[in-house]
Enzyme design. Structure first.
Site, PDB file in Angstrom:
ATOM      1  N   TYR A  54       0.839  -1.211   0.000  1.00 38.52           N
ATOM      2  CA  TYR A  54       0.000   0.000   0.000  1.00 38.52           C
ATOM      3  C   TYR A  54       0.867   1.252   0.000  1.00 38.52           C
ATOM      4  O   TYR A  54       0.492   2.280  -0.581  1.00 38.52           O
ATOM      5  CB  TYR A  54      -0.935  -0.009   1.211  1.00 38.52           C
ATOM      6  CG  TYR A  54      -2.217  -0.764   0.956  1.00 38.52           C
ATOM      7  CD1 TYR A  54      -3.292  -0.152   0.319  1.00 38.52           C
ATOM      8  CD2 TYR A  54      -2.349  -2.096   1.333  1.00 38.52           C
ATOM      9  CE1 TYR A  54      -4.468  -0.844   0.075  1.00 38.52           C
ATOM     10  CE2 TYR A  54      -3.518  -2.802   1.090  1.00 38.52           C
ATOM     11  CZ  TYR A  54      -4.573  -2.166   0.458  1.00 38.52           C
ATOM     12  OH  TYR A  54      -5.735  -2.854   0.210  1.00 38.52           O
TER      13      TYR A  54
ATOM     14  N   GLU B 207      -8.352  -6.262   5.436  1.00 44.20           N
ATOM     15  CA  GLU B 207      -7.684  -7.440   4.892  1.00 44.20           C
ATOM     16  C   GLU B 207      -7.016  -8.275   5.978  1.00 44.20           C
ATOM     17  O   GLU B 207      -6.951  -9.506   5.872  1.00 44.20           O
ATOM     18  CB  GLU B 207      -6.685  -7.010   3.804  1.00 44.20           C
ATOM     19  CG  GLU B 207      -7.406  -6.514   2.554  1.00 44.20           C
ATOM     20  CD  GLU B 207      -6.554  -5.690   1.625  1.00 44.20           C
ATOM     21  OE1 GLU B 207      -5.298  -5.761   1.740  1.00 44.20           O
ATOM     22  OE2 GLU B 207      -7.116  -4.959   0.790  1.00 44.20           O
TER      23      GLU B 207
END
Length: 409
Positions: A95, A137
């Site tokens: 990310y 997640e």
């Protein structure tokens, strides 16, 4: 938290994203792969080539900007993205890479319009979204790891058996190389696999719906061969599976994923509409339901494909219909060709493209749930046709193979 001023700056970019969002995401992916070529092993480069990934990201960025004051409304969409990410083993560190390239791309594409305050606002907005997705997640990873037969990371599977289901669809029976159990999937879920494509010099992941009932011994995926033509490139991984991998070959897979699943808490009627290889999750659902004791849920399934020769699982589906009075199936062949003796006089076979209005008596059930799966044009038409007949769009659930670009209004 974003300040009122920063929220205003993000919302001010909405018109720009509507007009130039695709240009931004095209620049972003080009930049990211140039600086971090290792990510080509994680992304579907076929979707990069045909532009669907860039379009999907552009729509996602736009939706986030439009809902920046209340990103919680996007949770159903983010859940689906989280399922896909965990199936690809996306990490928190990635990310950061994506964020750096996205912010740089905003500056490079917008030029002078990308003020320092705007970049700061988008940096905070991205950090907010990244934290949300990382935590989401993490919970998905933990939930999957707790299931019986589960594993973490990529696991090696043997292609135990290949079965040709039609002229273009082949089933691959996958058993774990270590001989241990696998986690039972929910009917309708998909399996992420990856193979090394020598011609590209990279691994390529793909998602294929599981086409068998849940069990702890193996998975079955049913893959359509994708030949190229003037409009599209040939399917890199699907053709590799068909042509290069024989029984006994090894592929890698992660645990089953996806939220397009049979709602087992419901007893109301279920209406399924599928096009082409979009039938595969429904085969899993029917395989499960026909084995379930006390199954009384009414199921209506309308399927569309080009011709009888490419219609996979036809004999199995016909057998289910003969054995179970709660199940009704009808198929539309766009090119009828010369029908087999089995289908010559069958009331369950129609010629031409699927016409929802033509079979409305079968499909229109006020209390039913509607599941749609197939190519994007098929799903969009089915949604519009059902809506025109009065079906509430809240009762429609769909699975678009590949990056999601269909917007449910």
């Amino acid at each position: 938290m974003l300040s009122t001023t920063e929220i205003g700056l993000i919302k001010a970019t909405v018109p720009i994203l509507r007009e130039h969002g695709l240009l931004l995401t095209q620049h972003f992916y080009k930049r990211m792969f140039q600086h971090n070529p290792e990510l080509r092993n994680t992304f579907n480069m076929g979707n990069q080539q045909n532009g669907t990934q860039q379009t999907a990201l552009a729509l996602a960025v736009l939706a986030y900007a439009e809902n920046i004051e209340n990103p919680g409304v996007l949770l159903p969409v983010l859940q689906r993205i989280g399922d896909k990410h965990t199936s690809l083993q996306i990490t928190a560190e990635q990310y950061d890479i994506v964020g750096n390239h996205l912010l740089a791309s905003i500056g490079e594409v917008l030029g002078d319009a990308a003020t320092a305050d705007l970049i700061t606002a988008w940096a905070k907005a991205y950090a907010q979204l990244a934290d949300l997705m990382i935590n989401l997640e993490k919970s998905i990873y933990l939930r999957k790891a707790a299931a019986p037969g589960a594993w973490t990371g990529w696991r090696k599977f043997i292609i135990d058996k290949k079965v040709q289901e039609s002229d273009e669809i082949t089933s691959f029976y996958l058993r774990p190389e270590d001989g241990l159990d696998v986690s039972e999937h929910q009917p309708g879920q998909y399996l992420s696999i990856k193979v090394f494509i020598t011609a590209l010099g990279i691994y390529q992941p793909r998602q294929y719906s599981i086409s068998s009932a849940p069990n702890s011994a193996y998975y079955r995926i049913s893959v359509k061969r994708e030949p190229g033509n003037e409009e599209k490139e040939s399917g890199t991984v699907s053709n590799f599976l068909h042509d290069q991998l024989a029984e006994g070959a090894i592929i890698e897979a992660t645990t089953p994923a996806g939220d397009f699943v049979l709602n087992m808490t419901q007893t109301t009627p279920l209406v399924l509409l599928s096009g082409g290889v979009g039938q595969t999750p429904f085969v899993s659902i029917l395989d499960f339901m026909t084995q379930s004791l006390g199954q009384q849920r009414q199921v209506k399934w309308a399927h569309a494909c080009r011709s009888e020769s490419v219609h996979a699982f036809r004999e199995q589906i016909n057998a289910w219909q003969a054995e179970h009075d709660w199940f009704e199936h009808i198929v539309f062949y766009e090119n009828m060709e010369t029908p087999s003796k089995e289908n010559q006089l069958s009331k369950d076979t129609r010629s031409g493209r699927m016409d929802v209005a033509e079979i409305s008596e079968m499909l229109l059930i006020p209390e039913a749930e509607y599941y749609l799966c197939g190519p994007k044009p098929f799903i969009e038409k089915a949604i519009n046709d059902l809506s025109a007949l009065g079906i509430d769009r809240k009762k429609l659930f769909f699975e678009e193979f590949g990056p999601q670009t269909i917007q449910m209004n």
